[in-house]
Design a protein around this motif. Structure first.
Motif, PDB file in Angstrom:
ATOM      1  N   ILE A   1     -66.673  15.443   4.720  1.00 54.25           N
ATOM      2  CA  ILE A   1     -67.352  14.575   5.679  1.00 54.25           C
ATOM      3  C   ILE A   1     -68.835  14.543   5.318  1.00 54.25           C
ATOM      4  O   ILE A   1     -69.533  15.545   5.443  1.00 54.25           O
ATOM      5  CB  ILE A   1     -67.161  15.108   7.124  1.00 54.25           C
ATOM      6  N   ASP A   2     -69.291  13.384   4.830  1.00 57.18           N
ATOM      7  CA  ASP A   2     -70.686  13.259   4.404  1.00 57.18           C
ATOM      8  C   ASP A   2     -71.077  11.787   4.449  1.00 57.18           C
ATOM      9  O   ASP A   2     -70.303  10.938   4.019  1.00 57.18           O
ATOM     10  CB  ASP A   2     -70.855  13.812   2.980  1.00 57.18           C
ATOM     11  N   ASP A   3     -72.253  11.490   4.988  1.00 55.18           N
ATOM     12  CA  ASP A   3     -72.680  10.094   5.074  1.00 55.18           C
ATOM     13  C   ASP A   3     -73.197   9.553   3.748  1.00 55.18           C
ATOM     14  O   ASP A   3     -73.438   8.359   3.616  1.00 55.18           O
ATOM     15  CB  ASP A   3     -73.723   9.903   6.187  1.00 55.18           C
TER      16      ASP A   3
ATOM     17  N   ASP B   1     -68.855   9.815   8.316  1.00 54.54           N
ATOM     18  CA  ASP B   1     -69.673  10.440   9.358  1.00 54.54           C
ATOM     19  C   ASP B   1     -68.802  11.408  10.148  1.00 54.54           C
ATOM     20  O   ASP B   1     -67.579  11.443   9.984  1.00 54.54           O
ATOM     21  CB  ASP B   1     -70.342   9.405  10.275  1.00 54.54           C
ATOM     22  N   GLY B   2     -69.446  12.210  10.984  1.00 51.31           N
ATOM     23  CA  GLY B   2     -68.730  13.248  11.714  1.00 51.31           C
ATOM     24  C   GLY B   2     -67.641  12.714  12.623  1.00 51.31           C
ATOM     25  O   GLY B   2     -66.553  13.294  12.711  1.00 51.31           O
ATOM     26  N   GLN B   3     -67.915  11.601  13.305  1.00 46.45           N
ATOM     27  CA  GLN B   3     -66.921  11.044  14.217  1.00 46.45           C
ATOM     28  C   GLN B   3     -65.664  10.618  13.470  1.00 46.45           C
ATOM     29  O   GLN B   3     -64.548  10.918  13.880  1.00 46.45           O
ATOM     30  CB  GLN B   3     -67.498   9.859  15.005  1.00 46.45           C
TER      31      GLN B   3
ATOM     32  N   LYS C   1     -73.802   9.263  14.134  1.00 50.66           N
ATOM     33  CA  LYS C   1     -72.679   9.294  15.086  1.00 50.66           C
ATOM     34  C   LYS C   1     -72.339  10.697  15.568  1.00 50.66           C
ATOM     35  O   LYS C   1     -72.282  10.939  16.755  1.00 50.66           O
ATOM     36  CB  LYS C   1     -71.433   8.604  14.543  1.00 50.66           C
ATOM     37  N   MET C   2     -72.072  11.629  14.664  1.00 52.53           N
ATOM     38  CA  MET C   2     -71.832  13.025  15.029  1.00 52.53           C
ATOM     39  C   MET C   2     -72.280  13.885  13.861  1.00 52.53           C
ATOM     40  O   MET C   2     -71.870  13.654  12.729  1.00 52.53           O
ATOM     41  CB  MET C   2     -70.336  13.264  15.308  1.00 52.53           C
TER      42      MET C   2
ATOM     43  N   SER D   1     -66.104  20.296  17.551  1.00 52.48           N
ATOM     44  CA  SER D   1     -64.893  19.528  17.846  1.00 52.48           C
ATOM     45  C   SER D   1     -63.649  20.155  17.222  1.00 52.48           C
ATOM     46  O   SER D   1     -62.593  20.201  17.850  1.00 52.48           O
ATOM     47  CB  SER D   1     -65.026  18.089  17.344  1.00 52.48           C
ATOM     48  N   LEU D   2     -63.785  20.620  15.975  1.00 57.08           N
ATOM     49  CA  LEU D   2     -62.617  21.183  15.292  1.00 57.08           C
ATOM     50  C   LEU D   2     -62.286  22.587  15.783  1.00 57.08           C
ATOM     51  O   LEU D   2     -61.130  23.002  15.743  1.00 57.08           O
ATOM     52  CB  LEU D   2     -62.826  21.191  13.773  1.00 57.08           C
ATOM     53  N   ARG D   3     -63.280  23.303  16.260  1.00 58.52           N
ATOM     54  CA  ARG D   3     -63.022  24.666  16.742  1.00 58.52           C
ATOM     55  C   ARG D   3     -62.619  24.702  18.220  1.00 58.52           C
ATOM     56  O   ARG D   3     -61.936  25.613  18.643  1.00 58.52           O
ATOM     57  CB  ARG D   3     -64.257  25.549  16.535  1.00 58.52           C
TER      58      ARG D   3
END
Length: 124
Positions: free
Chosen positions: A8-10, A34-36, A58-59, A67-69
């Motif tokens: 995940i990287d912009d 992005d994170g979202q 975004k995130m 979010s993942l944890r």
């Protein structure tokens, strides 16, 4: 069994560098810009390890880790932070949120592959 990586990287450049490096080492590569998006596609990808940047629209990476944890897709999958940031404060914050490790950009292909194999137990 192929190890699945979700990056995940912009930065398109970083995603492409990771793709070339990891596919070349035999990993199955998936990415989000992005994170979202990363959190959204996580259940479908079902990765063995997540690589996330910190500074994204975004995130951010901390939101991804949270979010993942702790979210509905709660997971114990290793999460590696890959970022230009190197402050001890941010590293500590990421560790406390549940990150498994921290790699500063620019990354070394061989070192990254080695870390991923160690984290997933998939040594080839």
């Amino acid at each position: 069994m192929t190890t699945k990586v979700l990056a995940i990287d912009d930065s398109r450049t970083i995603r492409n560098l990771l793709r070339v490096s990891l596919e070349g080492a035999g990993f199955e590569f998936h990415s989000a810009c992005d994170g979202q998006e990363g959190v959204d596609i996580f259940p479908d990808v079902d990765p063995d390890v997540v690589i996330t940047d910190i500074n994204m629209p975004k995130m951010d990476g901390f939101g991804v880790i949270d979010s993942l944890r702790g979210g509905p897709n709660r997971t114990n999958v290793p999460i590696l932070v890959l970022t230009t940031e190197s402050s001890d404060e941010l590293k500590s914050r990421a560790r406390n949120a549940g990150a498994t490790g921290w790699i500063v950009k620019p990354f070394d292909d061989a070192s990254l592959v080695s870390v991923l194999r160690r984290l997933t137990g998939h040594v080839s």
